[in-house]
Design an enzyme around this catalytic site. Structure first.
Site, PDB file in Angstrom:
ATOM      1  CB  SER A  40      45.596  49.723  44.032  1.00 48.64           C
ATOM      2  OG  SER A  40      46.640  48.816  44.275  1.00 48.64           O
ATOM      3  CD  GLN A 100      58.327  16.913  68.706  1.00 47.70           C
ATOM      4  OE1 GLN A 100      58.654  17.990  69.189  1.00 47.70           O
ATOM      5  NE2 GLN A 100      57.760  15.961  69.415  1.00 47.70           N
ATOM      6  CB  SER A 120      49.730  34.352  33.925  1.00 49.96           C
ATOM      7  OG  SER A 120      50.096  34.290  35.281  1.00 49.96           O
ATOM      8  N   PRO A 159      50.789  53.149  34.261  1.00 45.53           N
ATOM      9  CG  PRO A 159      52.406  54.027  32.808  1.00 45.53           C
ATOM     10  CD  PRO A 159      50.984  53.557  32.862  1.00 45.53           C
ATOM     11  CG  PHE A 174      39.085  51.071  48.428  1.00 42.21           C
ATOM     12  CD1 PHE A 174      39.919  50.024  48.083  1.00 42.21           C
ATOM     13  CD2 PHE A 174      37.750  50.805  48.713  1.00 42.21           C
ATOM     14  CE1 PHE A 174      39.435  48.735  48.007  1.00 42.21           C
ATOM     15  CE2 PHE A 174      37.255  49.525  48.630  1.00 42.21           C
ATOM     16  CZ  PHE A 174      38.093  48.483  48.286  1.00 42.21           C
ATOM     17  CD  GLU A 189      43.562  38.972  37.420  1.00 37.61           C
ATOM     18  OE1 GLU A 189      42.419  39.303  37.767  1.00 37.61           O
ATOM     19  OE2 GLU A 189      43.877  38.659  36.269  1.00 37.61           O
ATOM     20  CB  ALA A 230      41.006  36.700  35.910  1.00 38.20           C
TER      21      ALA A 230
HETATM   22  C1  LIG Z   1      53.748  40.020  36.320  1.00 37.78           C
HETATM   23  C2  LIG Z   1      52.560  40.931  36.321  1.00 37.78           C
HETATM   24  C3  LIG Z   1      51.588  40.790  35.344  1.00 37.78           C
HETATM   25  C4  LIG Z   1      50.497  41.670  35.307  1.00 37.78           C
HETATM   26  N1  LIG Z   1      49.574  41.537  34.309  1.00 37.78           N
HETATM   27  C5  LIG Z   1      48.594  42.481  34.172  1.00 37.78           C
HETATM   28  C6  LIG Z   1      47.695  42.426  33.056  1.00 37.78           C
HETATM   29  O1  LIG Z   1      47.729  41.489  32.232  1.00 37.78           O
HETATM   30  N2  LIG Z   1      46.783  43.421  32.904  1.00 37.78           N
HETATM   31  C7  LIG Z   1      46.703  44.455  33.790  1.00 37.78           C
HETATM   32  O2  LIG Z   1      45.880  45.329  33.590  1.00 37.78           O
HETATM   33  N3  LIG Z   1      47.540  44.529  34.865  1.00 37.78           N
HETATM   34  C8  LIG Z   1      48.491  43.562  35.074  1.00 37.78           C
HETATM   35  N4  LIG Z   1      49.349  43.632  36.142  1.00 37.78           N
HETATM   36  C9  LIG Z   1      49.284  44.795  37.038  1.00 37.78           C
HETATM   37  C10 LIG Z   1      48.715  44.536  38.411  1.00 37.78           C
HETATM   38  O3  LIG Z   1      47.353  44.277  38.343  1.00 37.78           O
HETATM   39  C11 LIG Z   1      49.066  45.722  39.296  1.00 37.78           C
HETATM   40  O4  LIG Z   1      50.449  45.665  39.533  1.00 37.78           O
HETATM   41  C12 LIG Z   1      48.306  45.738  40.596  1.00 37.78           C
HETATM   42  O5  LIG Z   1      46.966  46.049  40.380  1.00 37.78           O
HETATM   43  C13 LIG Z   1      48.886  46.707  41.624  1.00 37.78           C
HETATM   44  O6  LIG Z   1      49.115  47.954  41.046  1.00 37.78           O
HETATM   45  P1  LIG Z   1      50.523  48.693  41.249  1.00 37.78           P
HETATM   46  O7  LIG Z   1      51.593  47.744  40.869  1.00 37.78           O
HETATM   47  O8  LIG Z   1      50.439  49.958  40.524  1.00 37.78           O
HETATM   48  O9  LIG Z   1      50.642  48.930  42.791  1.00 37.78           O
HETATM   49  P2  LIG Z   1      50.032  50.125  43.641  1.00 37.78           P
HETATM   50  O10 LIG Z   1      48.583  50.258  43.359  1.00 37.78           O
HETATM   51  O11 LIG Z   1      50.888  51.319  43.478  1.00 37.78           O
HETATM   52  O12 LIG Z   1      50.201  49.548  45.089  1.00 37.78           O
HETATM   53  C14 LIG Z   1      51.446  49.607  45.814  1.00 37.78           C
HETATM   54  C15 LIG Z   1      51.191  49.128  47.222  1.00 37.78           C
HETATM   55  O13 LIG Z   1      50.258  49.991  47.870  1.00 37.78           O
HETATM   56  C16 LIG Z   1      49.168  49.266  48.361  1.00 37.78           C
HETATM   57  N5  LIG Z   1      47.956  50.085  48.280  1.00 37.78           N
HETATM   58  C17 LIG Z   1      47.428  50.656  47.165  1.00 37.78           C
HETATM   59  N6  LIG Z   1      46.285  51.298  47.478  1.00 37.78           N
HETATM   60  C18 LIG Z   1      46.090  51.148  48.816  1.00 37.78           C
HETATM   61  C19 LIG Z   1      45.079  51.555  49.720  1.00 37.78           C
HETATM   62  N7  LIG Z   1      44.025  52.268  49.321  1.00 37.78           N
HETATM   63  N8  LIG Z   1      45.207  51.220  51.002  1.00 37.78           N
HETATM   64  C20 LIG Z   1      46.257  50.482  51.433  1.00 37.78           C
HETATM   65  N9  LIG Z   1      47.239  50.074  50.631  1.00 37.78           N
HETATM   66  C21 LIG Z   1      47.156  50.378  49.315  1.00 37.78           C
HETATM   67  C22 LIG Z   1      49.092  48.031  47.511  1.00 37.78           C
HETATM   68  O14 LIG Z   1      48.461  46.980  48.201  1.00 37.78           O
HETATM   69  C23 LIG Z   1      50.562  47.750  47.265  1.00 37.78           C
HETATM   70  O15 LIG Z   1      51.088  47.037  48.352  1.00 37.78           O
HETATM   71  C24 LIG Z   1      50.400  42.710  36.251  1.00 37.78           C
HETATM   72  C25 LIG Z   1      51.370  42.800  37.258  1.00 37.78           C
HETATM   73  C26 LIG Z   1      52.435  41.940  37.302  1.00 37.78           C
HETATM   74  C27 LIG Z   1      53.450  42.078  38.382  1.00 37.78           C
END
Ligand SMILES: Cc1cc2nc3c(=O)[nH]c(=O)nc-3n(C[C@H](O)[C@H](O)[C@H](O)COP(=O)(O)OP(=O)(O)OC[C@H]3O[C@@H](n4cnc5c(N)ncnc54)[C@H](O)[C@@H]3O)c2cc1C
Ligand SMILES: Cc1cc2nc3c(=O)[nH]c(=O)nc-3n(C[C@H](O)[C@H](O)[C@H](O)COP(=O)(O)OP(=O)(O)OC[C@H]3O[C@@H](n4cnc5c(N)ncnc54)[C@H](O)[C@@H]3O)c2cc1C
Lengths: 396, 248
Positions: free
Chosen positions: A149, A291, A102, A145, A395, A375, A254
């Protein structure tokens, strides 16, 4: 610090002789990284992960081996290698640990890449060589926060104040944030258009609190980026591309690396499980002679082989500049889930031993829970494929 | 100072060894090849001379095109140029004769070879090369310093070490101790890129018939089954050693 005395016996599977598709140079790149991981990462990684500490002492080695910006042109301090080499580097590093991969992914694809592609000549000269040498470390702030997505909904903004830009907002879950010297921050201008800005540690109002108590990527430092009226010099704006497509372009690079990286984690789990199953005797015979265990191992090597083919082909397409974002999504999604399933199955092959830090499997398994989320989540990548083949975005 | 490092291209120590053609040929199928470990210690020492004393480093191998990746790796580690004498190495004398020509043509001050190769373990090439070229020769070298045209070498001898001085041109048979395992270099990505542009010259072999030919290879007899005897059953152990293994 504890160093593991256990030899790293890893041998990479190549069931379909896919090595024939690689050049001698690719194989040299791979063997160099594999050797480096065996020498530097394997002996210490478990201890760092158990203590939830990022092994900063590996940064010098990552830079020296050339894991920071391997495809960036030599003129800017990179190695000018092709995309398959980049993939192989990611594969080998993630074979050691997803957290270390990472760090290398972020530095290469999310920090060096946008400066190289969207930056001015002055920005490239100022930052890229230091980033390649690991003297400067970077992070990438897109997620907020309330916007994971859906990054397009971001509320981080900057205003043109005449002689500088005023940045306000907060980013969350940012890899490398706690120690990074600079952050590529994605924020909206007054018109709501997304731009990348280079924020530097030490700028007034910019802080990077660390996120604690993770069960995943424990050997990677994650944190927040908080911007409270931060004055950013105008020359720190990346001018050459704007809109959500700019950060998404970085993510393509990435995610492509992650598709390879996941194979590394999967291969390590498979190799460990195969060796263990041949040696572990129950009911008077090796468990590998049953198996049920064979089914697990046979399915693992089948899935790894398919994933290897997928990434190799994607690498060729990227070398020809023909890979689409949707194609990259498919490989990231497929390979990470493949690796996670293999990690879970491999852990069971080891019975109780599988839950200990004696073996790498459970660490990989927990790491991959982040990799399948960051990602672009597993769901989101499916929606990308869905939109690509049907023409309907689902979406919203 | 011009240094030539002789590189033997050998199977990785973890390779599974098999023979083909009625046990007269080593089966290279699926075998990974590496720089002979003794040569890697030598190459690493040569890099030190390059960096600290401005030496130029050429690497050479007598072998077919399949050995080029091994030479490229040496270039990626930092050697300046490479030579491949295009021939299948038939035996030690043949290899030494080819290397002698390279040494004479290149006018090297120092030739670093390995004490032995880990594949055929001949241990003959460096000595023969010295005798063919008339250069000084120090074998089983575990330390080497060069000052002007004089070398000081440390050798491993039974139960101790010996330090010897000698004039260049010199050929050494080197081994671990020239540098340690932790000093060995992993090529980095920039080195790999730079190796692309470095010269790898292919020369044709000189006439020099080999003097030995392989009749047959044999693998060691497979290990027998292991019997475990618990520590509290010493009588059983003695009985097994006496009546079954018949060693006491
Ligand atoms: C260890 C770690 C390192 C990270 N590093 C970075 C970084 O360096 N830079 C950075 O910018 N981000 C980083 N992230 C953030 C990461 O990219 C986000 O956590 C990710 O994009 C998901 O966003 P969220 O956690 O807000 O989840 P949410 O978007 O809230 O999603 C929650 C759930 O809802 C689902 N969902 C969301 N929208 C929909 C939809 N339209 N339809 C169906 N299902 C949906 C998702 O699949 C997920 O299962 C990091 C995350 C982690 C855990
Ligand atoms: C009886 C016999 C038959 C053989 N038949 C074959 C054959 O049919 N096909 C085949 O491919 N090989 C064959 N070989 C192996 C080949 O001849 C070896 O390369 C050669 O004998 C040197 O190996 P060695 O173990 O004697 O080297 P050693 O004398 O143990 O090597 C010492 C050092 O000499 C240098 N050196 C050795 N070989 C080379 C080389 N090729 N190029 C550059 N430097 C070198 C290295 O620095 C090495 O560390 C045969 C070897 C023997 C002994």
């Amino acid at each position: 610090m504890q160093t593991s005395m256990k030899a790293d016996l890893f041998e990479a599977p190549d069931y379909y002789h896919l090595d024939d598709l690689l050049s001698d140079e690719h194989k040299l790149v791979r063997s160099a990284c594999r050797e480096w991981v065996k020498r530097e990462v394997s002996p210490v990684i478990e201890d760092f992960a158990q203590r939830a500490e990022f092994p900063e002492k590996l940064l010098g080695g990552l830079a020296e081996i050339g894991a920071f910006g391997p495809y960036i042109p030599e003129a800017y301090g990179g190695a000018g290698l092709d995309q398959i080499s980049y993939g192989l580097i990611m594969q080998e590093i993630e074979r050691g640990d997803s957290g270390i991969r990472s760090t290398a992914s972020v530095q290469s694809s999310l920090v060096m890449y946008p400066i190289w592609k969207y930056g001015t000549e002055a920005q490239k000269k100022k930052y890229l060589p230091g980033l390649a040498e690991g003297k400067l470390m970077g992070c990438f702030g897109l997620t907020e926060p309330d916007h994971g997505s859906n990054p397009g909904g971001m509320t981080t903004t900057f205003r043109d104040m005449g002689d500088h830009l005023l940045l306000n907002g907060a980013k969350m879950w940012i890899s490398n944030a706690p120690f990074a010297d600079l952050a590529i921050v994605w924020a909206k201008n007054e018109e709501g258009r997304v731009y990348g800005l280079i924020a530097e540690r030490g700028m007034e109002g910019f802080t990077t609190p660390e996120t604690h108590n993770k069960w995943s990527l424990r050997a990677s430092a994650t944190g927040e980026l908080i911007f409270d009226n931060v004055k950013v010099p105008k020359e720190n704006l990346l001018p050459e591309k704007s809109g959500l497509g700019a950060p998404l372009g970085c993510l393509d690079s990435a995610r492509y690396g992650i598709a390879w990286g996941a194979i590394g984690a999967a291969m390590d789990c498979y190799d460990t499980a195969l060796r263990y199953a041949r040696e572990r005797i129950q009911f008077g015979k090796p468990i590998a002679a049953t198996q049920l265990q064979q089914k697990k191992l046979a399915e693992m090597i089948t899935e790894i082989t398919k994933a290897q083919l997928l990434t190799w082909r994607l690498g060729v397409l990227r070398n020809e500049d023909r890979a689409t974002s949707a194609q990259i999504s498919m490989a990231k999604r497929n390979n990470v889930e493949m690796a996670l399933r293999i990690a879970r199955e491999a852990r069971q092959v080891l019975g109780a031993m599988g839950i200990t830090g004696e073996y790498s499997i459970m660490r990989h398994m927990m790491n991959l829970e982040s990799v399948i989320t960051y990602e672009g989540t597993h769901d989101i990548h499916l929606l990308i494929t869905g939109a690509d083949i049907t023409g309907f975005g689902a979406f919203k | 100072m011009k240094i030539l490092v002789c590189i033997s291209h050998v199977p990785d120590t973890t390779s599974k060894i098999n023979f083909a053609d009625s046990d007269t040929r080593f089966d290279t199928n699926g075998v990974q090849f590496v720089i002979n470990p003794n040569d890697e210690f030598g190459l690493t020492r040569a890099m030190w001379f390059k960096e600290k004393q401005g030496a130029s480093v050429t690497v050479v191998n007598v072998g077919g095109p399949e050995t080029e990746p091994t030479l490229r790796k040496a270039l990626a580690i930092g050697a300046d140029e490479a030579i491949r004498v295009n021939a299948q190495p038939e035996d030690g004398f043949f290899v030494a004769s080819q290397l002698a020509k390279v040494v004479e043509d290149g006018g090297y001050d120092l030739v670093i070879a390995g004490r032995e190769s880990i594949d055929y373990n001949g241990g003959m090439v460096p000595g023969m090369l010295a005798s063919l070229t008339g250069a000084n020769f120090i074998n089983t070298c575990i330390g080497l310093e060069i000052e002007g045209s004089e070398a000081t070498a440390t050798r491993e001898i039974d139960g101790g070490k010996e330090t010897v001085k000698c004039a260049l041109p010199l050929i050494i048979g080197g081994q671990k101790g020239l540098v340690e395992e932790s000093d060995l270099r992993i090529p980095n990505m920039r080195g790999i890129m730079m190796a692309r542009q470095k010269k790898l010259t292919v020369t044709e072999a000189a006439e020099a018939p080999g003097r030995t030919s392989v009749v047959k290879f044999e693998k060691p007899a497979p290990k027998g089954e292991v019997k475990l005897v618990s520590p509290d059953k010493l009588d059983e152990l003695i009985d097994l050693l006496h009546n079954e293994a018949k060693v006491i």
